[in-house]
Design a protein around this motif. Structure first.
Motif, PDB file in Angstrom:
ATOM      1  N   TYR A 367       0.816  -1.223   0.000  1.00 19.38           N
ATOM      2  CA  TYR A 367       0.000   0.000   0.000  1.00 19.38           C
ATOM      3  C   TYR A 367       0.847   1.268   0.000  1.00 19.38           C
ATOM      4  CZ  TYR A 367      -4.241   2.654   1.151  1.00 19.38           C
ATOM      5  OH  TYR A 367      -5.310   3.508   1.123  1.00 19.38           O
ATOM      6  N   ASP A 368       1.987   1.212   0.655  1.00 24.76           N
ATOM      7  CA  ASP A 368       2.805   2.421   0.800  1.00 24.76           C
ATOM      8  C   ASP A 368       3.955   2.502  -0.184  1.00 24.76           C
ATOM      9  OD1 ASP A 368       1.325   3.460   2.874  1.00 24.76           O
ATOM     10  OD2 ASP A 368       2.366   2.270   4.367  1.00 24.76           O
ATOM     11  N   ASN A 369       4.010   1.551  -1.118  1.00 28.07           N
ATOM     12  CA  ASN A 369       5.055   1.568  -2.140  1.00 28.07           C
ATOM     13  C   ASN A 369       6.439   1.570  -1.499  1.00 28.07           C
ATOM     14  OD1 ASN A 369       6.218   1.629  -4.677  1.00 28.07           O
ATOM     15  ND2 ASN A 369       6.086   3.854  -4.868  1.00 28.07           N
ATOM     16  N   LEU A 370       6.598   0.681  -0.514  1.00 29.95           N
ATOM     17  CA  LEU A 370       7.893   0.594   0.164  1.00 29.95           C
ATOM     18  C   LEU A 370       8.817  -0.422  -0.492  1.00 29.95           C
ATOM     19  CD1 LEU A 370       6.563   0.707   3.809  1.00 29.95           C
ATOM     20  CD2 LEU A 370       7.895   2.477   2.694  1.00 29.95           C
ATOM     21  N   ILE A 371       8.211  -1.287  -1.335  1.00 31.70           N
ATOM     22  CA  ILE A 371       9.013  -2.310  -1.991  1.00 31.70           C
ATOM     23  C   ILE A 371       9.740  -1.682  -3.169  1.00 31.70           C
ATOM     24  CG2 ILE A 371       8.971  -4.551  -3.126  1.00 31.70           C
ATOM     25  CD1 ILE A 371       6.182  -4.941  -1.833  1.00 31.70           C
ATOM     26  N   LYS A 372      11.018  -1.806  -3.194  1.00 34.13           N
ATOM     27  CA  LYS A 372      11.799  -1.323  -4.328  1.00 34.13           C
ATOM     28  C   LYS A 372      12.496  -2.523  -4.948  1.00 34.13           C
ATOM     29  CE  LYS A 372      10.719   2.849  -3.077  1.00 34.13           C
ATOM     30  NZ  LYS A 372       9.701   3.615  -3.819  1.00 34.13           N
TER      31      LYS A 372
END
Length: 1464
Positions: A367-372
């Motif tokens: 949800y928070d676009n923390l995965i890079k």
């Protein structure tokens, strides 16, 4: 969506206080102890005890016994005796009713149901030795967890079946007895998908390792165990244990029990999935059995789902088709969304998991676009996601459900590290991550107080039930008056804001509130019909005023029409003022204005102690009238005698009709001049005096009393009717009495108030003129507070009140002329209600659709007057034109409904178009709200979907909504409403709507974003709607769906409430009545098919297929998945539609093997067909086997020009086999002569010396026979099939030739599908369309695996060749007799020899060899003599004369050919 349940603190406190008091009393029997708790408080809770307040009941019984000072109570014995009584079983106390706590239990049960998608049956076992069963709630939650029905097979293991309540015995639960002293687990149970264990003291002595091992063995792979424990005891429970003399059980003991259980569960192989606690003392722990270790997904099985479907659509589609066709489903396909919090992956996966191949899908939504970077399932949280094996995993703050980690997720995803490794191992379908926490989305029932709030600005109204229990105060915040307001006669009004202090109650209000009188046309103008008089202060000047309004005067404020209000006389209080308004205006209008009352007349006044009755008495006394009255009670009689000095002999009872005789006596035949009537029925008829009667009757009674009053009027008298009931019921009066010159006067003051301008002004003038002279005296009041409104209404219904009932919303100040420091209203808990601001504009995208047009009317009724409707094509249909014209007409007739509607065709999918739309709306008025109803449906399974259609549906929903959100923020537009109509397909999933689910999910995430930013945002997941909209004309079968269509009026009624919630996403759907089918699994499944198709199987032909009858693809999916899940029968959707009615009947009676055989035949045939390459060869010849030595055997091509059907035979030949291709260049050859010449030249090039061997079958045999006469053939081998084909004129017809081609192409297809293909093909009008249909049928049957590049051309060439060869045979047949001699001579000259092999089905068929030989000679036009020594004849037994590919047939033929060719 995690929420703790907070107990009723007062109940808990009362139990504790009573426990303390018992202790005090028992310790000091010789002392007089004064309780520390008030009797009122104790009595309140004791009186209101519910059935589930067991602990409070026990405490109360012990407390009552302890109060008796004359005996020493053995508290221990009392409690033991009580607990032995089933009525006092503590397991039934509300603190142990964990199954009713949705946030504790349902969230976990939903995980279970989600992981069993798309299964339609779940076996549940509940181990519960208490009486607090969880079955009813869990069973309902499982059965209603999806929009398709779930068959829940629910078993409860109990101590004793006899002790179970009838409620459970009468339901579909299976009850079994289990004694843990005899076995640690019920021996009758051998399999279950889901076990619930409710912990109790009876289970504490069981060996946990043994019990959990038994559970693990019984639970199916990927099944679940849900265990419920107490982790703490409440203070009252601890006190009760102490009083009971039990060893005090500490909370530490409970905690150890839980720790030991979890440890033992994990040791036997269970995965811990989730743990949920409530704040009372219960914890629920969910475990999962995963038999195999989680597999790290391959790189190609991880798909990034971005907000742009073009990047992943084809890959995902290909993977799902691959999974569907792959019988091994042990590998999961992981969808990763990490590009935006507004990604639609949740709706996408919910739908796709219901499609064929979708079971393998799992998702991670960051949800928070923390995965890079890439997802790594070796790291947390993905290792947990992989381990849990849940379908949906959402990483989002506040949505903790499965796993809770404190550290933020940073960097790339590694499924080998926590928490991703846990996600992987749990194997849950959906995993949502936010701020390092793993959770998911769940549906919960809205809290019963979801639409409540505290407010000091409110009004009173009845609910939809129209009874006094539905009376409630509503929030007035959203009520706004139009700047251009008009009354009912189209006069512009000037509204004055007023603060209301008091409102008077009228009997009309009670009649409306109880539903005794219909709402009438007033409902067209307002949703509130009660309260039409008030007293208060002007908000601008503080002046005390009183006045009227159409309704909504039981309130704290009102915008009043300045012509309907007046100042309050200084000598009156506000309560006095409201006691005067309706009462005196009714009498003034009825007696003075209409009846023209004169001094000294006689009058009968019914209900004399009521408000109108007292007003009439006061005025009539001023006019010195002779007054008769009726009353209902002795108290009222005394009141009138004491207050108004009415003689006792002039006061009669209104409870019967006896008063008529007394009036006759007193008036000596004259009667009264007027009757002010409120009686009903026969009490009216009986009111006859000794000849003359009274001059006037002022009536408010109804029914029989009205009839009695009517008859009591004197000649030339007047009957004044102020009641409403008999008028609305169209009560009939006899016409004969009118011969006496009497007048019947119906009084409806409310009509005069609003329909005749100046009426109220004249009344106020009269009121002020007579307020000091004794004519007008304020009525005595019965005052109720605002919170006592229902009590006030009920008081009026008793008929006991005297005077006026007043509801006071605030206290009047002592200084009547105060200009400031006004008394505030008391804050109450009120109901929020939707209203729209008439001074604002509302944008409705898709507003010209079915729902949109109904929605506009509803919004108008609730205040909206300005609309901008968007439509891609503008107004098109006659219905749309009619509705818009009707809206304009309504505004023309009634100016208060004057509405401005603008239809905009601006493209909201673009920023520029959206800006223009908002500008158009703002030109009308400030924008009040956006309602996004637009949609384009392209329902289709993903495997058949195209990116264009997929994207079109998404864009129609998301782009406009995204643009409206973005640009309204940029322009700082303060929107009261920002709403999207989503779908239950997004929240629950629906096969074939993955694009729609994705789109709505995006919109839902936008609403979440807006709420988070303090803006309005609401997505409503509607179920199917029946009256209007896209599903209006479609059918939803209740046996196949767990939902039914909702009526539009119901939708709007619910919408009123949903618009007032603080949630981002809500859902509304109507559940179908749950039905339990009896019979075997097969009969249940087939019965659903009959219902879905709407047919009677007894009268439906067996040969028809499900597809021909009209089975929808979505139910075909259900049947497909059911066959695969329950019987391991794997077939495609097209195969499902090819199943015949006869096959379904066989299946229904248990012939499952027949269906399996059908599936195997399809698989075998499909495999064969997919090996065929429908490609026209470019080379002249092709090698058909791997033999390299020996003399070649040359095969002529079969009818279709492809050698696939002969490859099996070629491989068995012990010499090289060369196929002579039918190339594209040969299409120009127009006769057998030209074809023969071509092959002679080809073979001359291949075999210059001649003496070559050839092979042909069917039409290839004709070429071979022709070659024998023309070319240097050594030996020819023919497989005879032509002798079985009747040679007549019909053979050359188009239908016959097409059937020959069809039979060659479908010879391996199961008979029922072959028959269906034939019906479909032969129904086409001409050869090209027939051949196109064959192509379509073959492609649908084989799918994408079919190599069909030149299939259309090959079929057309086959048709042309069949026509050529058939024409040749017919011509030869007609010439054969004449040419026999010539033909014989040619065969005598040939050097080669021929072997004709005849396949036979049975040996008996070859008994007459001579007859068969004659048929063969005629088929190939062979002479009767001349072939001696050259013609050889052999028979080969075959299962099917048309089948040259059967293994045994090939073996026999090859053996015959090899032997023949070996004889050199």
């Amino acid at each position: 969506m995690y929420k703790k349940v907070i107990p009723n603190i007062s109940d808990d406190l009362i139990c504790s206080l009573i426990g303390d008091k018992i202790k005090e009393l028992n310790e000091s029997k010789d002392k007089k102890v004064i309780p520390n708790i008030s009797d009122d408080l104790v009595n309140k809770y004791i009186t209101d005890m519910k059935d589930n307040h067991i602990l409070l009941k026990i405490m109360n019984e012990v407390y009552k016994g302890s109060l008796d000072e004359n005996q020493n109570i053995d508290t221990n014995k009392v409690i033991t005796d009580l607990q032995n009584n089933p009525e006092y079983d503590l397991s039934l106390d509300y603190i142990n009713e964990v199954s009713k706590n949705e946030h504790l239990i349902r969230s976990l049960v939903d995980i279970v149901s989600e992981c069993f998608v798309p299964r339609k049956e779940i076996k549940v076992l509940e181990l519960n030795l208490t009486k607090g069963f969880m079955a009813r709630e869990v069973d309902t939650q499982l059965a209603s967890s999806h929009i398709y029905p779930i068959d829940v097979s629910y078993t409860i293991a109990v101590k004793s079946v006899g002790g179970v309540s009838d409620d459970y015995k009468n339901q579909s639960f299976k009850l079994i007895e289990w004694n843990p002293e005899n076995s640690v687990f019920p021996t009758e149970i051998n399999s279950s998908n889901f076990i619930l264990l409710k912990d109790s003291n009876d289970l504490w002595d069981i060996d946990l390792d043994t019990q959990l091992q038994d559970m693990f063995d019984v639970i199916s792979d990927k099944g679940f165990l849900l265990s419920v424990f107490r982790y703490q005891l409440t203070e009252p429970e601890l006190a009760l244990n102490q009083m009971n003399g039990k060893k005090a059980l500490k909370n530490a003991d409970l905690e150890k029990r839980i720790v030991d259980f979890v440890k033992a569960a994990q040791s036997v192989g269970f995965n811990l999935i989730a743990r949920k606690l409530d704040s009372i003392g219960s914890v629920a722990i969910l475990f999962r059995k995963l038999f195999s270790e989680p597999k790290l997904p391959k790189k190609e099985n991880i798909i990034q789902i971005s907000s742009n479907p073009e990047k992943w659509f084809e890959t995902l589609k290909e993977k799902i088709v691959e999974q569907k066709e792959n019988e091994s489903t042990d590998e999961s396909l992981w969808l990763i969304a990490n590009d935006s919090s507004k990604n639609g992956i949740i709706g996408l996966i919910n739908c796709l998991r219901l499609e064929p191949g979708g079971e393998c899908l799992r998702c991670v939504f960051d949800y928070d676009n923390l995965i890079k970077g890439s997802v790594k399932f070796t790291e947390k949280p993905y290792s947990d996601i992989l381990s849990n094996d849940l379908p949906i995993n959402v990483l989002k703050n506040g949505k903790t459900l499965h796993i809770d980690y404190d550290n933020l997720i940073k960097g790339s995803v590694k499924f080998t590290e926590k928490p991703y490794s846990d996600i992987l191992s749990n194997d849950l379908p959906i995993n949502v991550l936010k701020n390092g926490k793993v959770g998911t989305y769940r549906h919960f029932t809205l809290n019963k107080d979801y639409d409540k709030k505290e407010s000091n600005d409110y009004f009173l109204n009845v609910g939809h039930n129209r009874d006094l229990a539905s009376l409630q105060w509503y929030d007035s915040k959203n009520l706004v008056t139009s700047k251009d307001d008009y009354d009912l006669i189209n006069n512009k009004t000037n509204k004055i804001p007023c603060n209301i202090y008091s409102a008077g109650m009228n009997f009309r209000d009670v009649m409306f509130a109880t539903g005794r009188i219909a709402s009438g046309p007033q409902m067209l103008f307002t949703d509130c019909l009660i309260g039409f008089e008030f007293a208060g202060r002007r908000a601008d000047t503080g002046e005390r005023v009183c006045g009227f309004d159409m309704s909504r005067c039981y309130a704290t404020s009102i915008d009043a029409n300045d012509e309907l209000i007046s100042r309050i006389p200084d000598n009156w209080s506000m309560d006095d003022a409201v006691s005067v308004l309706s009462t005196y205006s009714t009498v003034w209008y009825g007696l003075i204005e209409r009846a023209h009352m004169q001094k000294g007349e006689s009058i009968l006044i019914h209900s004399g102690a009521g408000g109108v009755g007292q007003a009439a008495i006061s005025i009539c006394q001023f006019y010195e009238c002779d007054i008769f009255v009726t009353i209902g009670t002795e108290d009222k009689k005394k009141f009138l005698m004491n207050t108004y000095n009415i003689p006792e002999n002039r006061i009669f009872s209104s409870r019967n009709t006896q008063f008529k005789y007394k009036i006759k006596e007193i008036t000596k035949g004259k009667g009264v001049d007027m009757v002010l009537n409120s009686l009903t029925g026969d009490k009216l008829d009986a009111k006859i005096t000794k000849g003359k009667g009274v001059d006037m009757v002022l009536n408010s009674l109804t029914g029989d009393k009205l009839d009695a009053s009517y008859e009591c009027i004197a000649d030339c008298g007047r009957f004044v009717e102020i009641g409403k009931f008999d008028l609305q019921m169209n009560k009939q009066l006899g016409m004969f009495s009118f011969l006496r010159d009497i007048s019947f006067i119906g009084v409806s003051v409310d009509q005069k108030l609003y329909m005749k301008r100046g009426f109220v002004i004249r009344f106020f003038e009269w009121m002020h003129k007579n307020c000091d002279n004794g004519m007008i005296k304020p009525i005595n009041q019965n005052v109720f507070k605002a919170e006592e409104a229902e009590k006030a209404f009920r008081f009026m219904t008793t008929g006991k009140h005297i005077g006026k009932i007043v509801i006071r919303t605030r206290e009047e100040e002592s200084n009547k002329n105060a200009k400031s420091g006004f008394t505030p209203t008391k804050k109450l808990v009120v109901t929020r209600k939707t209203y729209f601001n008439p001074n604002k504009t509302y944008i409705i995208t898709g507003g010209l659709g079915g729902f949109g047009l109904e929605f506009i009317h509803w919004m108008m009724f609730l205040g909206a007057r300005k609309f901008v409707l968007t439509s891609r094509y503008g107004v098109k249909t006659d219905y749309q034109k009619f509705i818009l014209k009707r809206l304009a007409s309504l505004g023309g007739n009634l100016k208060q409904f004057a509405t401005k509607v603008v239809v905009s065709t601006h493209d909201c999918n673009t920023s520029e178009g959206t800006k223009k739309l908002l500008a158009d709306a703002q030109n009308l008025a400030p924008i009040g709200g956006v309602f996004h109803l637009a949609l384009v449906l392209n329902d289709c399974l993903l495997e058949n979907q195209t990116i264009d259609k997929f994207q079109e549906t998404i864009d129609s929903k998301t782009k406009a909504f995204e643009n409206l959100d973005k640009i309204s923020r940029e322009l700082s537009i303060d929107l009261d409403y920002f709403v999207v109509f989503s779908s239950v397909a997004c929240g629950k999933g629906n096969a074939g709507q993955s694009n729609y689910g994705f789109a709505n999910s995006v919109c839902e995430r936008i609403c979440e974003s807006r709420r988070r930013d303090g803006l309005h945002g609401l997505a409503i997941q509607w179920g199917p709607i029946g009256d209007v909209g896209v599903l209006a004309d479609s059918e939803i079968n209740t046996s196949l769906a767990a939902v039914v269509k909702q009526r539009i009026n119901s939708c709007l009624e619910i919408l009123d409430k949903l618009l007032q919630t603080d949630n981002s996403v809500v859902s509304c759907l109507v559940r179908a009545k749950r039905s339990v089918m009896s019979g075997t699994k097969e009969s249940k499944l087939v019965n659903q098919v009959w219902i879905a198709l709407g047919i009677d199987p007894k009268t439906t032909p067996n040969h028809l297929t499900l597809g021909e009858i009209g089975m929808e693809s979505m139910f075909a999916v259900e049947l497909q998945q059911g066959l695969e899940r329950e019987y391991d029968i794997r077939v495609t959707l097209n195969d499902i539609k090819n199943i015949t009615i006869g096959m379904m009947k066989d299946f229904e009676v248990g012939k499952v093997d027949e269906m399996k055989r059908f599936a195997d035949e399809i698989k075998s045939c499909r495999t064969k067909l997919c090996k065929v390459k429908f490609i026209i060869p470019s080379d002249a010849c092709i090698r058909l086997n791997n033999v390299t030595t020996g003399k070649p055997l040359y095969f002529f091509p079969p009818l279709e020009g492809i050698f696939t059907s002969l490859e099996g035979l070629a491989e068995k030949i012990d010499r090289p086999v060369i196929g002579l291709n039918w190339t594209r260049d040969m299409q120009k050859l127009g006769s057998l002569k030209e074809i023969t010449k071509y092959y002679i030249q080809l073979l001359k090039a291949l075999e210059p010396k001649g003496d070559y061997d050839i092979f042909g079958h069917f039409y290839g045999a004709l070429i071979a026979m022709k070659m024998l006469k023309k070319a240097p053939v050594g030996r020819a081998i023919i497989i005879d099939m032509l002798s079985e084909v009747t040679l007549d004129e019909d053979m050359i017809s188009d239908d016959s030739l097409v059937e020959i081609i069809l039979s060659f192409c479908t010879k391996d297809v199961p008979t029922v599908i072959q028959a269906k293909m034939r019906r479909d093909t032969m129904s086409k009008p001409d050869v090209p369309t027939k051949l196109e249909q064959i192509t379509t049928e073959l492609k649908e049957f084989c799918g994408k695996s079919l190599v069909s590049r030149d299939l259309d051309e090959i079929l057309m060439n086959s048709y042309k060749r069949a026509k050529l060869f058939t024409t040749y045979r017919l011509n030869m047949k007609s010439k054969f007799k004449k040419m026999k001699l010539t033909i014989g001579e040619k065969y005598m000259r040939m050097s080669g020899k021929v072997l004709i092999i005849k396949p036979f089905q049975m040996v008996e068929d070859v008994a007459n060899v001579e007859r068969v030989t004659d048929k063969i000679k005629n088929a190939y036009f062979l002479p009767e003599a001349g072939l001696e020594g050259k013609l050889n004849f052999e028979t080969v037994e075959s299962a099917n004369t048309q089948d040259l590919e059967a293994h045994k047939t090939i073996e026999r033929m090859a053996d015959t050919i090899n032997k023949y060719l070996g004889k050199r």
